[in-house]
Motif scaffolding. Sequence first.
Motif, mmCIF file in Angstrom:
data_model
loop_
_atom_site.group_PDB
_atom_site.id
_atom_site.type_symbol
_atom_site.label_atom_id
_atom_site.label_comp_id
_atom_site.label_asym_id
_atom_site.label_seq_id
_atom_site.Cartn_x
_atom_site.Cartn_y
_atom_site.Cartn_z
ATOM 1 N N SER A 16 0.842 -1.196 0.000
ATOM 2 C CA SER A 16 0.000 0.000 0.000
ATOM 3 C C SER A 16 0.877 1.246 0.000
ATOM 4 O O SER A 16 2.108 1.170 0.117
ATOM 5 N N ALA A 17 0.231 2.376 -0.096
ATOM 6 C CA ALA A 17 0.934 3.626 0.163
ATOM 7 C C ALA A 17 1.268 3.670 1.655
ATOM 8 O O ALA A 17 0.696 2.942 2.459
ATOM 9 N N LYS A 18 2.198 4.515 2.034
ATOM 10 C CA LYS A 18 2.552 4.620 3.442
ATOM 11 C C LYS A 18 1.413 5.254 4.232
ATOM 12 O O LYS A 18 0.775 6.201 3.773
ATOM 13 N N LEU A 19 1.154 4.671 5.401
ATOM 14 C CA LEU A 19 0.070 5.139 6.265
ATOM 15 C C LEU A 19 0.637 5.547 7.608
ATOM 16 O O LEU A 19 1.668 5.024 8.057
ATOM 17 N N SER A 20 -0.051 6.435 8.284
ATOM 18 C CA SER A 20 0.310 6.800 9.646
ATOM 19 C C SER A 20 -0.797 6.292 10.567
ATOM 20 O O SER A 20 -1.951 6.704 10.450
ATOM 21 N N LEU A 21 -0.459 5.346 11.447
ATOM 22 C CA LEU A 21 -1.462 4.696 12.296
ATOM 23 C C LEU A 21 -1.115 4.840 13.773
ATOM 24 O O LEU A 21 0.066 4.899 14.152
ATOM 25 N N ASP A 22 -2.164 4.857 14.600
ATOM 26 C CA ASP A 22 -1.998 4.866 16.055
ATOM 27 C C ASP A 22 -2.067 3.434 16.573
ATOM 28 O O ASP A 22 -3.033 2.719 16.309
ATOM 29 N N ILE A 23 -1.050 3.027 17.319
ATOM 30 C CA ILE A 23 -0.996 1.677 17.893
ATOM 31 C C ILE A 23 -1.674 1.710 19.256
ATOM 32 O O ILE A 23 -1.292 2.498 20.133
ATOM 33 N N THR A 24 -2.683 0.876 19.428
ATOM 34 C CA THR A 24 -3.478 0.922 20.663
ATOM 35 C C THR A 24 -3.127 -0.173 21.666
ATOM 36 O O THR A 24 -3.314 0.005 22.869
ATOM 37 N N GLN A 25 -2.636 -1.315 21.178
ATOM 38 C CA GLN A 25 -2.313 -2.425 22.086
ATOM 39 C C GLN A 25 -1.419 -3.423 21.371
ATOM 40 O O GLN A 25 -1.106 -3.269 20.196
ATOM 41 N N LEU A 26 -0.992 -4.467 22.103
ATOM 42 C CA LEU A 26 -0.240 -5.574 21.523
ATOM 43 C C LEU A 26 -1.115 -6.812 21.486
ATOM 44 O O LEU A 26 -1.934 -7.030 22.385
ATOM 45 N N ASP A 27 -0.921 -7.654 20.473
ATOM 46 C CA ASP A 27 -1.585 -8.952 20.512
ATOM 47 C C ASP A 27 -0.706 -9.915 21.305
ATOM 48 O O ASP A 27 0.401 -9.566 21.737
ATOM 49 N N HIS A 28 -1.189 -11.157 21.519
ATOM 50 C CA HIS A 28 -0.437 -12.081 22.379
ATOM 51 C C HIS A 28 0.837 -12.581 21.710
ATOM 52 O O HIS A 28 1.670 -13.228 22.356
ATOM 53 N N LEU A 29 1.031 -12.255 20.413
ATOM 54 C CA LEU A 29 2.264 -12.607 19.719
ATOM 55 C C LEU A 29 3.241 -11.431 19.671
ATOM 56 O O LEU A 29 4.280 -11.506 19.008
ATOM 57 N N GLY A 30 2.907 -10.349 20.340
ATOM 58 C CA GLY A 30 3.825 -9.229 20.468
ATOM 59 C C GLY A 30 3.755 -8.197 19.365
ATOM 60 O O GLY A 30 4.584 -7.281 19.326
#
Length: 455
Positions: A16-30
């Motif tokens: 995709s084109a580059k995106l700017s995202l907010d990370i809210t949490q981790l999944d159990h795989l890190g």
Amino acid sequence: MAQFFKEKPNKSKQLSAKLSLDITQLDHLGAGIAQHQGKVVFVAGALPGERATVQLVEQKKSYAKAKLIKIDSPASSRIKAHCPHYVQCGGCDLQHMDTQAQREHKQTALVDLITKLSSAEPVAENLVATPIVDDAWHYRRRARLATVFDKNTQRLQLGFRAANSNKIVEINQCPVLAAPLSELITPLAVNLNQLKAKASLGHVELTQADNGHFAVLRVTKTLPNSDLRWLSGFAEKHQLNLLLQDEAGQLTQIYPALSSDEDKVTLPFYLLADNSVRCSFTPGNFVQVNGVINQAMVEQAIDWLEPQAGERILDLFCGVGNFSLPLAKKAAQVIAVEGVAEMVEQAKQNALDNQLTNVSFYHADLSADLSEQTWLGKIDKLLLDPARAGAYESLQWLQKMQPKKVVYVSCNPASLARDSSVLLANGYRIAKVGLVDMFPQTHHIEAMVLFELGK
């Protein structure tokens, strides 16, 4: 005009084109979790609270995966990775997160998965045990180093597998490996490259045991005497128990030299139960890599089970007796079952060496029909320590076993959560849940859960 078939581009793999995202949490795989156009996006290497520039690399109906391009605003939990090989090596994947934040994430992920996947009631705060933790560095007492012989350079490379690859990352140290073993990597690589038959070497297994340091070299053919003398000199200099293992699994001790052909190969062992139990193992046997955490884990399991004299306790997936032998020290009658025949034989020998006559070891495929097994019957308590696949098939025999208590030790919270639903459906309740931080700097979650039969 003739038309030829042209394969359509695979949209699920398009960048995709580059995106700017907010990370809210981790999944159990890190992996970091973000949202984009109604989809969950997994971003390996990103942490909660961060804004990151990413590029989607895989698109599915309900989720997508993205490659981390850069961190625009770092989280307070982000730290500089301690290991110079961190980006390439596939061994650790959370060194960019401080240790306390790692543990808090793992504890939360564990409780959430059990609640979500087992249909259990939310686990009450008073049922969550204090995590078992220790030093987050130099904790591994065992490691297997891969070798690759480069025909062009005539050089043997020694290291770990790269992340998501079969390629070897050459290393000169490992900060999660026991310090004496980490310090051995560079001189070992130099000396192995002096051997005439270096192209015949397979992996190298390093172990820190309570009776010394061990190195096991896998060989594909007999080494010349000059190589054996060279290896013996290296082992003597570094005070190392050195063994060769052929393709059939046969062990030959190089150093210290055996005084006669009838002498047995020296095996590594570790101590449990206030040093009153000796647990020997052979190369290839499964043992927990974090010795300090393993001791504390065994003590907690025994504390939760509360074994009493005269009780019948069943230990499934018993290995070489990690839980069975200390349990037998409590005067209970222990029945222990393992799927690997060689480990059962070693466990029996360990019982003899420890003069324990109240523990019996059996070999059985624990994913198969167990109805004809002589050991299967009513028991007082059950301990489970399965591999990542879990113990689902074994738990189908709960009605026949009817244990009052079950301690489940797990290295995979997803299979633990699935198996918890079987126990809950059979009238058990969750009495305690605890994180066992066996693998700091990685996403791997070891856990222990106590189930009690409801009244």
